[in-house]
Each structure stands twice: as structure tokens, then as C-alpha cells.
Design a protein around this motif. Sequence first.
Motif, PDB file in Angstrom:
ATOM      1  N   HIS A   1       0.833  -1.211   0.000  1.00 11.69           N
ATOM      2  CA  HIS A   1       0.000   0.000   0.000  1.00 11.69           C
ATOM      3  C   HIS A   1       0.866   1.259   0.000  1.00 11.69           C
ATOM      4  CE1 HIS A   1      -3.595  -2.302   0.333  1.00 11.69           C
ATOM      5  NE2 HIS A   1      -3.410  -2.672   1.574  1.00 11.69           N
ATOM      6  N   ALA A   2       1.925   1.241   0.767  1.00  8.40           N
ATOM      7  CA  ALA A   2       2.811   2.407   0.838  1.00  8.40           C
ATOM      8  C   ALA A   2       3.431   2.690  -0.531  1.00  8.40           C
ATOM      9  CB  ALA A   2       3.898   2.174   1.881  1.00  8.40           C
ATOM     10  N   ARG A   3       3.910   1.655  -1.188  1.00  5.35           N
ATOM     11  CA  ARG A   3       4.562   1.856  -2.495  1.00  5.35           C
ATOM     12  C   ARG A   3       3.581   2.388  -3.532  1.00  5.35           C
ATOM     13  NH1 ARG A   3       6.711   3.251  -6.329  1.00  5.35           N
ATOM     14  NH2 ARG A   3       8.655   2.535  -7.256  1.00  5.35           N
ATOM     15  N   SER A   4       2.305   2.046  -3.400  1.00  5.80           N
ATOM     16  CA  SER A   4       1.309   2.537  -4.349  1.00  5.80           C
ATOM     17  C   SER A   4       1.067   4.037  -4.183  1.00  5.80           C
ATOM     18  CB  SER A   4      -0.007   1.763  -4.204  1.00  5.80           C
ATOM     19  OG  SER A   4      -0.702   2.170  -3.033  1.00  5.80           O
ATOM     20  N   GLN A   5       1.516   4.610  -3.079  1.00  6.72           N
ATOM     21  CA  GLN A   5       1.293   6.026  -2.793  1.00  6.72           C
ATOM     22  C   GLN A   5       2.515   6.906  -3.030  1.00  6.72           C
ATOM     23  OE1 GLN A   5      -1.805   7.379  -1.690  1.00  6.72           O
ATOM     24  NE2 GLN A   5      -2.348   5.394  -2.532  1.00  6.72           N
ATOM     25  N   CYS A   6       3.655   6.307  -3.388  1.00 12.64           N
ATOM     26  CA  CYS A   6       4.858   7.131  -3.551  1.00 12.64           C
ATOM     27  C   CYS A   6       5.713   6.606  -4.704  1.00 12.64           C
ATOM     28  CB  CYS A   6       5.662   7.176  -2.249  1.00 12.64           C
ATOM     29  SG  CYS A   6       6.224   5.577  -1.655  1.00 12.64           S
ATOM     30  N   ASP A   7       6.572   7.482  -5.191  1.00 11.52           N
ATOM     31  CA  ASP A   7       7.471   7.092  -6.285  1.00 11.52           C
ATOM     32  C   ASP A   7       8.638   6.254  -5.798  1.00 11.52           C
ATOM     33  OD1 ASP A   7       5.999   8.509  -8.239  1.00 11.52           O
ATOM     34  OD2 ASP A   7       7.011  10.376  -7.689  1.00 11.52           O
ATOM     35  N   TYR A   8       9.033   6.466  -4.542  1.00  9.90           N
ATOM     36  CA  TYR A   8      10.206   5.802  -3.977  1.00  9.90           C
ATOM     37  C   TYR A   8       9.884   5.462  -2.521  1.00  9.90           C
ATOM     38  CZ  TYR A   8      15.223   5.031  -3.146  1.00  9.90           C
ATOM     39  OH  TYR A   8      16.458   4.485  -2.863  1.00  9.90           O
ATOM     40  N   LEU A   9      10.015   4.192  -2.148  1.00  8.15           N
ATOM     41  CA  LEU A   9       9.677   3.766  -0.798  1.00  8.15           C
ATOM     42  C   LEU A   9      10.914   3.327  -0.028  1.00  8.15           C
ATOM     43  CD1 LEU A   9       7.570   3.158   1.398  1.00  8.15           C
ATOM     44  CD2 LEU A   9       7.416   0.838   0.438  1.00  8.15           C
ATOM     45  N   VAL A  10      11.087   3.951   1.126  1.00 10.92           N
ATOM     46  CA  VAL A  10      12.135   3.556   2.062  1.00 10.92           C
ATOM     47  C   VAL A  10      11.451   2.839   3.223  1.00 10.92           C
ATOM     48  CG1 VAL A  10      13.987   4.342   3.599  1.00 10.92           C
ATOM     49  CG2 VAL A  10      13.541   5.565   1.440  1.00 10.92           C
ATOM     50  N   ALA A  11      11.893   1.629   3.509  1.00 15.42           N
ATOM     51  CA  ALA A  11      11.386   0.902   4.665  1.00 15.42           C
ATOM     52  C   ALA A  11      12.377   1.093   5.804  1.00 15.42           C
ATOM     53  CB  ALA A  11      11.232  -0.580   4.341  1.00 15.42           C
ATOM     54  N   GLY A  12      11.882   1.581   6.930  1.00 12.89           N
ATOM     55  CA  GLY A  12      12.729   1.751   8.108  1.00 12.89           C
ATOM     56  C   GLY A  12      12.629   0.509   8.968  1.00 12.89           C
ATOM     57  N   VAL A  13      13.733  -0.175   9.141  1.00 13.01           N
ATOM     58  CA  VAL A  13      13.765  -1.387   9.963  1.00 13.01           C
ATOM     59  C   VAL A  13      14.396  -1.000  11.296  1.00 13.01           C
ATOM     60  CG1 VAL A  13      14.595  -3.759  10.135  1.00 13.01           C
ATOM     61  CG2 VAL A  13      14.010  -2.798   7.887  1.00 13.01           C
ATOM     62  N   VAL A  14      13.608  -1.070  12.362  1.00 18.51           N
ATOM     63  CA  VAL A  14      14.121  -0.629  13.655  1.00 18.51           C
ATOM     64  C   VAL A  14      15.168  -1.611  14.175  1.00 18.51           C
ATOM     65  CG1 VAL A  14      12.038   0.669  14.262  1.00 18.51           C
ATOM     66  CG2 VAL A  14      12.276  -1.677  15.025  1.00 18.51           C
ATOM     67  N   SER A  15      16.197  -1.049  14.784  1.00 19.11           N
ATOM     68  CA  SER A  15      17.264  -1.873  15.343  1.00 19.11           C
ATOM     69  C   SER A  15      16.720  -2.739  16.473  1.00 19.11           C
ATOM     70  CB  SER A  15      18.392  -0.976  15.865  1.00 19.11           C
ATOM     71  OG  SER A  15      17.957  -0.263  17.014  1.00 19.11           O
ATOM     72  N   ASP A  16      17.487  -3.746  16.846  1.00 15.62           N
ATOM     73  CA  ASP A  16      17.085  -4.617  17.947  1.00 15.62           C
ATOM     74  C   ASP A  16      16.882  -3.803  19.224  1.00 15.62           C
ATOM     75  OD1 ASP A  16      17.343  -6.754  16.200  1.00 15.62           O
ATOM     76  OD2 ASP A  16      19.265  -7.420  17.009  1.00 15.62           O
ATOM     77  N   GLU A  17      17.780  -2.855  19.467  1.00 15.31           N
ATOM     78  CA  GLU A  17      17.701  -2.018  20.671  1.00 15.31           C
ATOM     79  C   GLU A  17      16.461  -1.130  20.656  1.00 15.31           C
ATOM     80  OE1 GLU A  17      21.609  -3.507  19.839  1.00 15.31           O
ATOM     81  OE2 GLU A  17      20.399  -2.170  18.603  1.00 15.31           O
ATOM     82  N   MET A  18      16.143  -0.560  19.502  1.00 14.18           N
ATOM     83  CA  MET A  18      14.955   0.299  19.390  1.00 14.18           C
ATOM     84  C   MET A  18      13.679  -0.530  19.564  1.00 14.18           C
ATOM     85  SD  MET A  18      15.844   3.358  19.168  1.00 14.18           S
ATOM     86  CE  MET A  18      14.156   3.817  19.005  1.00 14.18           C
ATOM     87  N   ALA A  19      13.656  -1.726  19.008  1.00 17.17           N
ATOM     88  CA  ALA A  19      12.486  -2.598  19.162  1.00 17.17           C
ATOM     89  C   ALA A  19      12.298  -2.959  20.634  1.00 17.17           C
ATOM     90  CB  ALA A  19      12.647  -3.860  18.319  1.00 17.17           C
ATOM     91  N   GLU A  20      13.393  -3.245  21.314  1.00 11.42           N
ATOM     92  CA  GLU A  20      13.299  -3.581  22.737  1.00 11.42           C
ATOM     93  C   GLU A  20      12.804  -2.387  23.546  1.00 11.42           C
ATOM     94  OE1 GLU A  20      15.884  -5.957  26.088  1.00 11.42           O
ATOM     95  OE2 GLU A  20      16.975  -4.923  24.492  1.00 11.42           O
ATOM     96  N   LEU A  21      13.275  -1.198  23.195  1.00  8.90           N
ATOM     97  CA  LEU A  21      12.829   0.014  23.880  1.00  8.90           C
ATOM     98  C   LEU A  21      11.325   0.230  23.667  1.00  8.90           C
ATOM     99  CD1 LEU A  21      13.788   2.587  25.434  1.00  8.90           C
ATOM    100  CD2 LEU A  21      14.093   3.658  23.205  1.00  8.90           C
ATOM    101  N   ALA A  22      10.850   0.032  22.438  1.00  8.94           N
ATOM    102  CA  ALA A  22       9.448   0.285  22.106  1.00  8.94           C
ATOM    103  C   ALA A  22       8.508  -0.812  22.594  1.00  8.94           C
ATOM    104  CB  ALA A  22       9.298   0.451  20.592  1.00  8.94           C
TER     105      ALA A  22
END
Length: 163
Positions: free
Chosen positions: A34-55
Amino acid sequence: MSDLGVPTRRPYRVGYAPGAYDLFHIGHLNILRHARSQCDYLVAGVVSDEMAELAKGRRPMIPLVERLEIVRSVKYVDAAFVETVPDKVETWKQVRFDVIFKGDDWRSTPKGHKLEADFAAVGVDVVYFPYTVHTSSTQLRRALDALAEPLPEQLAPLTAERR
């Protein structure tokens, strides 16, 4: 491309779709599609292990390097970025996207309101997509955890007899 072979302009130039992408499933794929259908260029942000643990209070089951490779290999993703800070505006300063995509489980929540206010200040839109309620990494993780739990004592002798 339109039916006449003319390139079709999407609403946004650069989109950003952040997530842990742990235990990659159809909900992740839907967000990226769905995201790619809305933009010309899609960047996927993959959260680090530490950020995932924090969240989320726990580390992902799949290590960052593997999650990054999985997401990078999805045909809808033009680039993958490792997200290492909790502030999405700080990430925006590095990536410079026009829109951020989130699951609609964020809509009308305190964290969603903060996201919208923070990005309104820098001219970035927040677009929500339907959250895939029947599949989530949290549900998959619970199922795996349940499978890993030891059997109750009354069942243990029965399974030993079958070996």
C-alpha cells in the motif's frame, strides 16, 4: 503507467514505512504494498534490535541483519534504512521523506497524535493503512512461546511413551 503509456504520478515522491518487521508476515507485506502505491520511492525503516526492545519491551526474534535483508528483498521496497533513534523526526532529517506510513492501530492514539503534530511541523504527511488484525508478530510470538513452554506434568509421561 497509465493505459496510454504515460507515467502516472503518485501522490508522494518519497515515502517511509517504519517497523520492526519481525516474523515477517502478510500484514507487513500489505503495509509495504500500500505504501509503495502512494509514492514514487519507498524507504522501509527497519528498527534496530535495541529500538524494538525500547518500544516493545523485548528484542525481535529475528536479528536485525536478517530482517533488513528480508525487507530489502521485497519488490515494493526501493531502499531499507536501519532506524536507530526513537525520534522519527530525527530519522526524517536523515532520510528526507514526504510521507510516513503507519498501521491504523496508531490512529487517534496519543502516539499517533504526537507523530502527526511532529510531522506537521516539518511538512510531512502521516498516512494510515488498515492494520491486519488477524496476523501480527505479537500473536505469532505468543504462539511460538506457547509451543516452547514445557508440557504440564500430567502430559509429560504420555509424550515420553510415544518416543
